[in-house]
Design a protein around this motif. Structure first.
Motif, PDB file in Angstrom:
ATOM      1  N   ALA A  81       0.824  -1.207   0.000  1.00  0.00           N
ATOM      2  CA  ALA A  81       0.000   0.000   0.000  1.00  0.00           C
ATOM      3  C   ALA A  81       0.864   1.265   0.000  1.00  0.00           C
ATOM      4  CB  ALA A  81      -0.914   0.018   1.219  1.00  0.00           C
ATOM      5  N   THR A  82       0.417   2.262  -0.767  1.00  0.00           N
ATOM      6  CA  THR A  82       1.017   3.584  -0.681  1.00  0.00           C
ATOM      7  C   THR A  82       0.717   4.156   0.699  1.00  0.00           C
ATOM      8  OG1 THR A  82       0.745   3.990  -3.050  1.00  0.00           O
ATOM      9  CG2 THR A  82       0.949   5.927  -1.632  1.00  0.00           C
ATOM     10  N   LEU A  83       1.701   4.844   1.277  1.00  0.00           N
ATOM     11  CA  LEU A  83       1.524   5.508   2.566  1.00  0.00           C
ATOM     12  C   LEU A  83       1.608   7.004   2.341  1.00  0.00           C
ATOM     13  CD1 LEU A  83       3.856   3.226   4.704  1.00  0.00           C
ATOM     14  CD2 LEU A  83       1.391   2.986   4.341  1.00  0.00           C
ATOM     15  N   GLY A  84       0.648   7.768   2.896  1.00  0.00           N
ATOM     16  CA  GLY A  84       0.622   9.188   2.595  1.00  0.00           C
ATOM     17  C   GLY A  84       0.209  10.046   3.760  1.00  0.00           C
ATOM     18  N   LEU A 113       6.149   6.121   0.026  1.00  0.00           N
ATOM     19  CA  LEU A 113       5.640   7.288   0.740  1.00  0.00           C
ATOM     20  C   LEU A 113       5.261   8.423  -0.211  1.00  0.00           C
ATOM     21  CD1 LEU A 113       5.132   8.767   3.445  1.00  0.00           C
ATOM     22  CD2 LEU A 113       7.521   9.528   3.339  1.00  0.00           C
ATOM     23  N   VAL A 114       4.081   9.014   0.027  1.00  0.00           N
ATOM     24  CA  VAL A 114       3.669  10.276  -0.582  1.00  0.00           C
ATOM     25  C   VAL A 114       3.572  11.295   0.540  1.00  0.00           C
ATOM     26  CG1 VAL A 114       1.809  11.526  -1.727  1.00  0.00           C
ATOM     27  CG2 VAL A 114       2.417   9.223  -2.493  1.00  0.00           C
ATOM     28  N   ALA A 115       4.422  12.306   0.494  1.00  0.00           N
ATOM     29  CA  ALA A 115       4.438  13.343   1.521  1.00  0.00           C
ATOM     30  C   ALA A 115       3.540  14.487   1.079  1.00  0.00           C
ATOM     31  CB  ALA A 115       5.862  13.837   1.759  1.00  0.00           C
ATOM     32  N   GLY A 116       2.361  14.556   1.659  1.00  0.00           N
ATOM     33  CA  GLY A 116       1.418  15.627   1.345  1.00  0.00           C
ATOM     34  C   GLY A 116       1.551  16.749   2.349  1.00  0.00           C
ATOM     35  N   LEU A 117       1.745  17.961   1.857  1.00  0.00           N
ATOM     36  CA  LEU A 117       1.977  19.113   2.706  1.00  0.00           C
ATOM     37  C   LEU A 117       0.924  20.193   2.441  1.00  0.00           C
ATOM     38  CD1 LEU A 117       5.850  19.522   2.201  1.00  0.00           C
ATOM     39  CD2 LEU A 117       4.667  18.114   3.893  1.00  0.00           C
ATOM     40  N   GLY A 118       0.610  20.960   3.476  1.00  0.00           N
ATOM     41  CA  GLY A 118      -0.257  22.122   3.345  1.00  0.00           C
ATOM     42  C   GLY A 118       0.207  23.201   4.303  1.00  0.00           C
ATOM     43  N   ILE A 119      -0.502  24.335   4.303  1.00  0.00           N
ATOM     44  CA  ILE A 119      -0.084  25.440   5.175  1.00  0.00           C
ATOM     45  C   ILE A 119      -0.885  25.494   6.470  1.00  0.00           C
ATOM     46  CG2 ILE A 119       0.759  26.852   3.262  1.00  0.00           C
ATOM     47  CD1 ILE A 119      -1.814  28.511   3.519  1.00  0.00           C
ATOM     48  N   GLY A 120      -1.948  24.677   6.585  1.00  0.00           N
ATOM     49  CA  GLY A 120      -2.733  24.665   7.801  1.00  0.00           C
ATOM     50  C   GLY A 120      -3.694  25.837   7.897  1.00  0.00           C
ATOM     51  N   TRP A 121      -4.530  25.819   8.947  1.00  0.00           N
ATOM     52  CA  TRP A 121      -5.562  26.843   9.114  1.00  0.00           C
ATOM     53  C   TRP A 121      -5.669  27.342  10.554  1.00  0.00           C
ATOM     54  CZ3 TRP A 121      -8.651  24.807  12.802  1.00  0.00           C
ATOM     55  CH2 TRP A 121      -8.694  23.406  12.895  1.00  0.00           C
ATOM     56  N   SER A 122      -4.885  26.751  11.469  1.00  0.00           N
ATOM     57  CA  SER A 122      -5.039  27.060  12.885  1.00  0.00           C
ATOM     58  C   SER A 122      -3.935  27.978  13.397  1.00  0.00           C
ATOM     59  CB  SER A 122      -5.033  25.760  13.709  1.00  0.00           C
ATOM     60  OG  SER A 122      -4.961  26.044  15.095  1.00  0.00           O
TER      61      SER A 122
END
Length: 297
Positions: A81-84, A113-122
């Motif tokens: 399985a892909t891990l993300g 591994l798929v490293a998914g990144l974002g900037i967040g909201w909190s």
């Protein structure tokens, strides 16, 4: 369709953390093509910004297991399985720290591994990490620059204002993790097209306008593709992994039917469902995962 699911991570899952490896292995055996984690540092009592456009934060987020630890466990318990991550709040982490953590997991997982990144909201999560909430998009860009440099074949210094670092070796990854980005604003979507390996769109089920969601997702994807073309990249090389947030009360039939309709309407084929609000406890969650997979087989 490649269908996956999130790992139990929030709320009552904390009481069964010792069984996460068993869950990951069983989900893979059942046919899950991918397993995903999120990233919650804390849940503010009186948040400046609520979750998903509300003024509150779900009670489930008051208890959160560490995403890196869960991925390491899942990497050891699975083989296909892909891990993300969907998503890590990237700007909370210095490049050298994140490069080491992701590189270690990638090595354990042998490149899955798929490293998914974002900037967040909190804003409170940024305060909890000792960081300013402003300019987090610029901070993410500098983080991506840092990861590219640290994982390159030729060490070079990091010269940005937020993460200066002399040339250093970070040789952990057997294979550089794919970097996907969460994005909804035009500037963020264009960042995906310019420099990411993929985009992490989000849908919702059931009881919502499937066609309306699909039109919006196709429009967002067009922004990604346009930016990729302008940057001299092939848009076809910018992947997607569609997250489907499932509302409380949905059963396996509604989840499977809605997921199939959303996939048919968008053309996205790499999909994972988040069952946080639908099933309580690892056994019930695994039973639901199995039934959804069976219906979509």
């Amino acid at each position: 369709m490649r269908l996956g699911t999130t790992l139990p991570q929030f709320g009552d899952a904390a009481d069964e953390a010792d069984r996460i490896g068993d869950f990951a292995a069983a989900a893979e055996v059942a046919g899950a093509a991918s397993l995903w984690v999120g990233d919650r540092l804390l849940a503010a009592v009186d948040p400046q910004v609520g979750y998903a456009g509300t003024d509150t934060i779900p009670a489930e987020f008051r208890r959160a297991l560490d995403p890196f630890a869960l991925l390491a466990v899942a990497a050891s318990a699975t083989s296909r399985a892909t891990l993300g991550t969907s998503v890590l709040v990237g700007p909370l982490y210095p490049p050298a720290v994140l490069a080491r953590s992701l590189g270690t997991i990638s090595a354990i997982a042998r490149g899955r591994l798929v490293a998914g990144l974002g900037i967040g909201w909190s804003p409170e999560e940024y305060a909890g990490a000792g960081l300013d909430f402003d300019h987090r998009g610029a901070r993410l860009d500098e983080l991506l620059d840092g990861l590219d440099t640290l994982w390159s074949d030729t060490p070079a210094p990091l010269t940005g204002p937020r993460f200066p670092l002399p040339a250093a070796h970070v040789d952990t990854p057997r294979e550089r993790p794919a970097l996907y980005l969460s994005a909804w604003t035009e500037s963020a979507l264009r960042r995906v097209g310019r420099r990411a390996d993929g985009w992490l769109p989000v849908g919702r089920l059931p009881g919502v306008d499937i066609e309306g969601q699909a039109r919006a997702l196709r429009r967002f994807r067009a922004n990604v593709d346009g930016a990729a073309t302008e940057a001299g990249r092939d848009p076809a090389e910018v992947g997607t992994a569609l997250r489907v947030n499932v509302d409380a009360g949905a059963d396996a039939a509604a989840i499977a039917d809605g997921t199939r309709r959303l996939v048919d309407a968008t053309g996205f084929t790499d999909v994972f469902v988040d069952l946080l609000y639908v099933a309580r406890g690892l056994d019930a969650t695994l039973d639901l995962v199995r039934e959804v997979l069976r219906r979509l087989a």
